[in-house]
Motif scaffolding. Structure first.
Motif, PDB file in Angstrom:
ATOM      1  N   VAL A  55      22.204  22.253  25.632  1.00 22.91           N
ATOM      2  CA  VAL A  55      21.095  21.988  24.711  1.00 22.91           C
ATOM      3  C   VAL A  55      19.902  22.853  25.088  1.00 22.91           C
ATOM      4  CG1 VAL A  55      19.560  20.221  23.761  1.00 22.91           C
ATOM      5  CG2 VAL A  55      21.885  19.597  24.500  1.00 22.91           C
ATOM      6  N   MET A  56      19.320  23.533  24.090  1.00 22.57           N
ATOM      7  CA  MET A  56      18.055  24.235  24.274  1.00 22.57           C
ATOM      8  C   MET A  56      16.930  23.263  23.958  1.00 22.57           C
ATOM      9  SD  MET A  56      19.117  27.381  25.001  1.00 22.57           S
ATOM     10  CE  MET A  56      20.516  26.592  25.824  1.00 22.57           C
ATOM     11  N   GLU A  57      16.068  23.001  24.931  1.00 20.30           N
ATOM     12  CA  GLU A  57      14.976  22.039  24.756  1.00 20.30           C
ATOM     13  C   GLU A  57      13.677  22.750  24.367  1.00 20.30           C
ATOM     14  OE1 GLU A  57      14.912  18.772  24.919  1.00 20.30           O
ATOM     15  OE2 GLU A  57      16.868  18.276  25.774  1.00 20.30           O
ATOM     16  N   HIS A  58      13.018  22.240  23.372  1.00 18.62           N
ATOM     17  CA  HIS A  58      11.741  22.710  22.819  1.00 18.62           C
ATOM     18  C   HIS A  58      11.957  23.872  21.853  1.00 18.62           C
ATOM     19  CE1 HIS A  58       9.787  19.906  25.271  1.00 18.62           C
ATOM     20  NE2 HIS A  58       9.225  20.674  26.165  1.00 18.62           N
ATOM     21  N   LEU A  59      12.385  25.023  22.362  1.00 22.94           N
ATOM     22  CA  LEU A  59      12.651  26.213  21.541  1.00 22.94           C
ATOM     23  C   LEU A  59      11.451  26.522  20.635  1.00 22.94           C
ATOM     24  CD1 LEU A  59      15.222  28.048  21.462  1.00 22.94           C
ATOM     25  CD2 LEU A  59      15.663  27.070  19.227  1.00 22.94           C
ATOM     26  N   GLY A  60      10.289  26.687  21.256  1.00 20.62           N
ATOM     27  CA  GLY A  60       9.077  26.925  20.490  1.00 20.62           C
ATOM     28  C   GLY A  60       9.133  28.184  19.649  1.00 20.62           C
ATOM     29  N   TYR A  61       9.546  29.302  20.262  1.00 25.13           N
ATOM     30  CA  TYR A  61       9.642  30.554  19.509  1.00 25.13           C
ATOM     31  C   TYR A  61      10.970  31.231  19.817  1.00 25.13           C
ATOM     32  CZ  TYR A  61       8.829  35.109  17.529  1.00 25.13           C
ATOM     33  OH  TYR A  61       8.957  36.237  16.767  1.00 25.13           O
ATOM     34  N   SER A  62      11.712  31.518  18.765  1.00 27.16           N
ATOM     35  CA  SER A  62      12.978  32.236  18.897  1.00 27.16           C
ATOM     36  C   SER A  62      13.089  33.216  17.746  1.00 27.16           C
ATOM     37  CB  SER A  62      14.172  31.262  18.875  1.00 27.16           C
ATOM     38  OG  SER A  62      14.217  30.552  17.644  1.00 27.16           O
ATOM     39  N   ASN A  77       6.078  19.879  16.679  1.00 26.64           N
ATOM     40  CA  ASN A  77       4.617  19.883  16.675  1.00 26.64           C
ATOM     41  C   ASN A  77       4.002  21.213  17.079  1.00 26.64           C
ATOM     42  OD1 ASN A  77       2.968  17.569  15.847  1.00 26.64           O
ATOM     43  ND2 ASN A  77       4.323  16.411  17.188  1.00 26.64           N
ATOM     44  N   TYR A  78       4.800  22.138  17.587  1.00 26.15           N
ATOM     45  CA  TYR A  78       4.242  23.457  17.910  1.00 26.15           C
ATOM     46  C   TYR A  78       3.601  24.075  16.674  1.00 26.15           C
ATOM     47  CZ  TYR A  78       6.525  23.498  22.474  1.00 26.15           C
ATOM     48  OH  TYR A  78       6.908  23.207  23.753  1.00 26.15           O
ATOM     49  N   ILE A  79       4.307  24.036  15.549  1.00 28.61           N
ATOM     50  CA  ILE A  79       3.759  24.664  14.346  1.00 28.61           C
ATOM     51  C   ILE A  79       2.571  23.867  13.812  1.00 28.61           C
ATOM     52  CG2 ILE A  79       5.274  23.499  12.668  1.00 28.61           C
ATOM     53  CD1 ILE A  79       4.217  27.217  12.660  1.00 28.61           C
ATOM     54  N   ARG A  80       2.604  22.572  13.945  1.00 29.40           N
ATOM     55  CA  ARG A  80       1.523  21.709  13.459  1.00 29.40           C
ATOM     56  C   ARG A  80       0.262  21.878  14.305  1.00 29.40           C
ATOM     57  NH1 ARG A  80      -0.870  18.661   9.690  1.00 29.40           N
ATOM     58  NH2 ARG A  80      -1.630  16.631  10.328  1.00 29.40           N
ATOM     59  N   ILE A  81       0.411  21.803  15.614  1.00 30.13           N
ATOM     60  CA  ILE A  81      -0.739  21.802  16.519  1.00 30.13           C
ATOM     61  C   ILE A  81      -1.216  23.212  16.848  1.00 30.13           C
ATOM     62  CG2 ILE A  81      -1.595  21.012  18.756  1.00 30.13           C
ATOM     63  CD1 ILE A  81      -0.907  18.750  16.851  1.00 30.13           C
ATOM     64  N   ASP A 114      -2.063  27.643  13.880  1.00 30.78           N
ATOM     65  CA  ASP A 114      -3.280  28.398  13.571  1.00 30.78           C
ATOM     66  C   ASP A 114      -3.911  28.998  14.824  1.00 30.78           C
ATOM     67  OD1 ASP A 114      -3.242  27.977  10.772  1.00 30.78           O
ATOM     68  OD2 ASP A 114      -4.076  25.972  11.043  1.00 30.78           O
ATOM     69  N   THR A 115      -3.898  28.228  15.924  1.00 29.51           N
ATOM     70  CA  THR A 115      -4.515  28.707  17.160  1.00 29.51           C
ATOM     71  C   THR A 115      -3.787  29.929  17.711  1.00 29.51           C
ATOM     72  OG1 THR A 115      -5.256  26.473  17.705  1.00 29.51           O
ATOM     73  CG2 THR A 115      -5.155  28.062  19.507  1.00 29.51           C
ATOM     74  N   TYR A 116      -2.452  29.859  17.757  1.00 29.97           N
ATOM     75  CA  TYR A 116      -1.682  30.984  18.281  1.00 29.97           C
ATOM     76  C   TYR A 116      -1.728  32.201  17.351  1.00 29.97           C
ATOM     77  CZ  TYR A 116       0.432  28.484  22.224  1.00 29.97           C
ATOM     78  OH  TYR A 116       0.649  27.825  23.411  1.00 29.97           O
ATOM     79  N   ARG A 158       4.094  36.132  14.175  1.00 27.34           N
ATOM     80  CA  ARG A 158       4.995  35.374  15.056  1.00 27.34           C
ATOM     81  C   ARG A 158       4.607  33.903  15.136  1.00 27.34           C
ATOM     82  NH1 ARG A 158       6.520  37.671  20.676  1.00 27.34           N
ATOM     83  NH2 ARG A 158       4.282  37.948  20.966  1.00 27.34           N
ATOM     84  N   ALA A 159       3.292  33.625  15.125  1.00 34.56           N
ATOM     85  CA  ALA A 159       2.854  32.230  15.193  1.00 34.56           C
ATOM     86  C   ALA A 159       3.377  31.432  14.002  1.00 34.56           C
ATOM     87  CB  ALA A 159       1.334  32.152  15.255  1.00 34.56           C
TER      88      ALA A 159
END
Length: 221
Positions: free
Chosen positions: A55-62, A82-86, A89-91, A100-101
């Protein structure tokens, strides 16, 4: 934005093989595409074994290519939507940049590739609220109200599966929970509205009236 890892690749390879050869399932915390390249490279070196999951956990950016490898290798993903939600915009302003964000949490891509997918809150980083997680994943709206990469939205059905049966698959308990079926525990949640009627846009407004757990009724407070 260049990416760093907490465990050097050579050490991670040794640790991974040790637990894999001992018969354990593997859950690897990985958030960036550079780190994911390392993890997928290590995974490809493991001898296939029946009954063990990776299992890949989190996988924020791929990347799209990495998601294709995940699908072809038969891996699971436990994502934190929640990475995209929170951070979407900041990233975009600092770190990943706007393009990429906007592509964080490529969950729609994983759905199209048939990857079993669970959603987790990473509590206490985000609320323990499965329907909220499903809403984020199926709408991809940031805190400032901006919609990001709509093609990466989960379908309503996949989002609900990702907090029920596929979430159970990811933690290896789908023979016991995750759906109503003969031989499984009759645990389920009673909602005040049908998610398939209200649709993805209103998932976070659906309220839990209570749960039936191990034969006992627990009303929501």
């Amino acid at each position: 934005h260049e990416g760093k890892w907490l465990t050097e690749p050579e050490k991670l390879l040794k640790q991974t093989k040790r637990f894999w050869d001992a018969g354990w399932n593997l859950h690897t915390h990985v958030n960036g595409d550079k780190g994911l390249d390392v993890v997928l490279g290590i995974t490809e070196k493991l001898a296939p074994r029946n009954g063990q999951d990776i299992v890949m956990e989190h996988l924020g950016y791929s990347t799209e290519a990495q998601n294709r490898r995940i699908g072809e290798m038969g891996l699971y993903v436990s994502a934190q939507p929640n990475y995209i939600r929170i951070l979407g915009d900041t990233y975009a302003k600092t770190g990943l940049g706007p393009d990429r964000a906007a592509q964080m949490n490529r969950l729609g891509s994983l759905e199209r590739k048939g990857v079993p997918l669970g959603l987790h809150s990473d509590f206490n980083m985000a609320p323990i609220d499965p329907l909220y997680l499903a809403w984020v994943a199926s709408n991809r709206i940031t805190l400032d109200g901006n919609a990001k990469a709509p093609k990466e939205r989960l379908s309503l059905d996949k989002a609900l599966r990702a907090v029920t049966i596929e979430a159970a698959q990811v933690i290896g308990l789908d023979a016991m929970v995750g759906s109503i079926a003969t031989g499984k525990k009759a645990d389920f949640t009673v909602l005040d509205k049908d998610p398939y009627v209200v649709g993805a846009a209103k998932l976070r407004d659906v309220k839990v009236q209570g749960v039936l757990f191990e034969g006992r009724w627990f009303p929501a407070k």
